[in-house]
Design a protein around this motif. Structure first.
Motif: not given
Length: 74
Positions: A39-49
């Protein structure tokens, strides 16, 4: 998963999957996970986008991609 660990996994060839939000649950952000890394957090996903490249996963032709790779890995 922490941002740096997610970046390393993606650069090593892992793919990020996004499960779209459930419309029956209020404020459901969906789920984000690496195929091999978990799993990846939503906050991490937003940083990765900004560094993600959408894949033609074929789930919905007119919808957003649900599979992403690191831009440099494509």
């Amino acid at each position: 998963m922490k941002y740096t660990a997610a970046v390393e996994a993606l650069k090593a060839g892992d793919r990020l999957r996004v499960t779209l939000p459930n419309p029956e649950r209020a404020n459901d952000p969906g789920e984000f996970y690496l195929e091999r890394g978990g799993p990846v957090t939503a906050a991490t996903f937003r940083r990765l986008v900004p560094n993600l490249h959408p894949q033609a996963d074929g789930l919905f032709a007119d919808g957003p991609s649900q599979t992403y790779t690191w831009k440099d890995a494509t």
